[in-house]
Design an enzyme around this catalytic site. Structure first.
Site, PDB file in Angstrom:
ATOM      1  N   GLY A   9       0.789  -1.225   0.000  1.00 19.05           N
ATOM      2  CA  GLY A   9       0.000   0.000   0.000  1.00 19.05           C
ATOM      3  C   GLY A   9       0.813   1.263   0.000  1.00 19.05           C
ATOM      4  CG  LEU A  11       4.581   6.940  -2.555  1.00 20.64           C
ATOM      5  CD1 LEU A  11       5.781   7.829  -2.822  1.00 20.64           C
ATOM      6  CD2 LEU A  11       3.307   7.758  -2.558  1.00 20.64           C
ATOM      7  NE  ARG A 295      20.658   8.966  -0.784  1.00 14.79           N
ATOM      8  CZ  ARG A 295      19.358   8.780  -0.667  1.00 14.79           C
ATOM      9  NH1 ARG A 295      18.853   7.562  -0.741  1.00 14.79           N
ATOM     10  NH2 ARG A 295      18.545   9.797  -0.463  1.00 14.79           N
ATOM     11  NE  ARG A 416      16.766   4.995  -3.440  1.00 16.07           N
ATOM     12  CZ  ARG A 416      16.604   6.072  -2.683  1.00 16.07           C
ATOM     13  NH1 ARG A 416      16.403   7.255  -3.248  1.00 16.07           N
ATOM     14  NH2 ARG A 416      16.662   5.987  -1.371  1.00 16.07           N
TER      15      ARG A 416
END
Length: 655
Positions: A9, A11, A295, A416
């Site tokens: 549930g 995005l 990152r 990412r």
């Protein structure tokens, strides 16, 4: 009207649900927690989109290029291009839905910088962007819930897939976490949108629901697992006894600086240490990107600094400092709070210090999994543009089973970029809905023609597993086994990887597999039983961990978040491939035949001034590799000198 099951549930699940319901289909939406508590709610920093309001010359192509470069060229390029091109429209769509994005004095959307880019590309709603996006989409889905097209099953745990005689996915089996009822739900197609697996590593910013169990279940039932070894460590988190709490990249995007005292044992208060006694390590190593390196690079810098005993008072901590925004740049507390309020409140609550007046103490933690269920895509011939009408888009290797969001692998490659997560959840969820619509249009008979025996067998299978598990009275504590799993994965397969440590982890996982069958489950109740689902998820986490460790063992190079000291260089010649794992009882088997689709831009060295090899050299010393890597050669030494700029690279051969 067809019926589709969406598991998750957050995005990605909500976006797909909205699009499928808009098209007139019935959607059963399953979530382990209330939808508004899905882990998307924890995203802080923002969502990327090259809107170029500041006139910096930004464009979707530059966004695409930064994403591919940040992913160290392991991501297939056509779907990433689609993501970057859809990003501005997605931000404007969310704006029209009522997301309270921050705005400039002129009333335009405000954009901040994030890691891995030199542009102001990240739209944000304070420091609670994920929450605002999730609530906006949930409101849209509720419209269709009122119309009877969407039915929510909140508090249900996904147990397995239903397949027909042709091995097509035709629904799921799930269990209510309140009544412990097990029920099967036949459908025409299934979408997995269940997030990441950070709990496997223990030291994680993820919620306790992020075990990765749904992905592991699909993996065990035949779905391929793509690039499992690619796990992102976020550089800035509050270390905690129970879990780590994220300090968003937005802090660095607004000017936050990472530093340590030049004397690690400096006893002065951090705010009283003068500039010349501070080591701004990221800015020194790469003056261009500074604290906004990607990152994986920033995490590795912090790790190496602390490994050498140069952290704050010799501990595994460095400073993340925004005090200068107030004291030197003259920004008011109100302005700083408007941009970063949600993050700063978290720090003040758990550390009992005001981060506007005192530098924050942080350390890296597992944050995101780039790997996940392997999914497909289709382009329009040789053109890199996706064929939006293809049923292959976002489909796994199991017909009728789709995946979107963090639980699938194809957008982020080996690392990412910050603020791309919310974007790929939304664009991936949208594309998955389009793929499902194409699949439904050409599938023929609906799930109603499914053999009743297939549904009954799925239910009986999981009822038997549940009954057997809750009657276990062995000699092992499942929570103790989870702690051992987490220690093994963090210490042996985290930021710093060695072949020896990975082999030790592989042996430990085999041991944990055997011990997990001997758990003592003292709770045999049939109402809100917590012990049985946790032990079930533990077994899935162990199998998932085997794929993560196995992928790290076979990938003999260093790329993005995967740095292996034994093989510290990136090798496009041998390893520009997807690591596709298939589950077997004896351990994962790997298929390395899928070449990465690089039809738009050719692989090249990352544009950052440093990589993990040069970081080791500059922080730990020139002779570190020679002393610690048995295979270190003269060729390796020459390559290192090239990376350090001490010698020029030989010109590339031309045909």
């Amino acid at each position: 009207m067809r019926k589709v099951v969406v598991v998750g549930g957050g995005l990605a699940g909500l976006m797909a649900t909205m699009k499928l319901a808009e098209a007139g289909h019935e959607v059963l939406l399953f979530s382990l927690v209330p939808v508004k508590r899905s882990h998307s709610v924890c995203a802080q920093g923002g969502i990327n989109g090259a809107v170029n309001i500041r006139g910096e010359g930004d464009s979707p192509f530059l966004h695409f290029e930064d994403t591919i470069t940040g992913g160290d060229f392991l991501n297939h390029q056509p779907p990433v291009m689609r993501m970057a091109e859809r990003a501005p429209a997605m931000i404007f769509l969310l704006d029209r839905m009522g997301v309270p994005f921050n705005r400039t004095n002129e009333g335009n959307l405000s954009f901040r910088r994030f890691g891995g880019t030199l542009k102001h590309r990240t739209a944000y709603a304070g420091a609670t962007t994920g929450q605002q996006l999730l609530y906006a989409l949930d409101e849209q889905v509720r419209r269709f819930e009122e119309m009877g097209r969407v039915k929510k099953f909140e508090g249900w745990d996904f147990l397995g897939l239903i397949k027909d005689s042709k091995d097509r996915c035709r629904g799921i089996t799930a269990q209510s976490m309140r009544t412990m009822e097990i029920q099967s739900f036949p459908a025409d197609a299934v979408l997995m949108a269940t997030g990441g697996n950070g709990v496997v590593f223990g030291r994680s910013t993820n919620s306790i629901i992020n075990t990765g169990s749904p992905v592991a279940i699909c993996y065990r039932e035949g779905a391929a697992y793509g690039n499992p070894e690619m796990v992102q460590i976020h550089p800035t988190a509050i270390p905690g006894e129970d879990k780590c709490r994220l300090m968003s990249e937005s802090v660095r995007g607004e000017g936050g600086r990472i530093w340590v005292p030049r004397d690690p044992m400096d006893s002065r208060n951090a705010a009283d240490i003068p500039e010349n006694d501070r080591w701004y390590v990221c800015e020194e190593l790469d003056p261009k990107y500074g604290n906004l390196l990607s990152r994986d690079i920033v995490s590795f810098i912090i790790y190496c600094v602390c490994r050498m005993g140069k952290g704050i008072k010799g501990q595994q901590q460095v400073y993340l400092d925004i005090t200068h925004l107030h004291t030197k740049l003259g920004l008011s507390r109100e302005v700083i709070t408007d941009k970063l309020g949600g993050v700063l409140e978290i720090y003040e609550k758990f550390m009992r210090e005001d981060p506007i007046d005192n530098p924050m103490r942080i350390y890296p933690a597992v944050h995101y999994t780039m790997g996940g269920l392997w999914v497909d895509y289709e382009t329009t011939g040789n053109d890199p543009a996706l064929d939006i009408d293809s049923h292959r888009n976002q489909m796994t290797n199991i017909p009728g089973l789709y995946a979107a969001g963090e639980c699938e692998y194809q957008y982020h490659g080996a690392n990412r970029l910050g603020a791309n997560a919310l974007l790929t959840c939304l664009t991936g969820g949208e594309l998955a809905a389009q793929g499902i619509l194409a699949y439904l249009g050409g599938m023929g008979a609906s799930f109603e023609a499914l053999e009743t025996s297939a549904v009954a067998e799925a239910t009986q299978k999981h009822l038997a597993e549940y009954s057997a598990l809750k009657s276990n009275r062995g000699d092992e504590n499942p929570y103790g086994l989870l702690a051992e799993l987490q220690d093994t994965m963090w210490n042996n397969c985290g930021i710093w990887r060695l072949q020896k440590d990975l082999n030790d982890a592989k042996a430990k996982l085999d041991e944990l597999t055997e011990r997990a069958d001997r758990c003592n489950l003292v709770d045999a109740g049939d109402w809100s039983n917590q012990a049985v689902p946790m032990t079930r998820q533990l077994k899935h986490m162990i199998e998932m961990s085997k794929a993560v460790v196995g992928g790290a063992l076979i990938r003999d190079e260093s790329r993005g978040a995967h740095f292996k000291l034994d093989t510290p260089k990136r090798s496009d010649k041998d390893w520009l491939v997807t690591t596709k794992a298939t589950w077997t009882a004896a351990g994962p088997e790997f298929d390395l035949s899928e070449k990465v689709d690089c039809r738009i831009i050719a692989p090249r060295a990352r544009k950052y001034k440093v990589n993990q090899a040069t970081i080791v050299t500059k922080i730990m010393g020139r002779d570190f590799f020679e002393k610690n890597v048995p295979t270190w050669s003269a060729e390796d030494e020459h390559d290192l000198k090239v990376m350090l700029g001490e010698v020029e690279a030989e010109p590339a051969a031309t045909s």
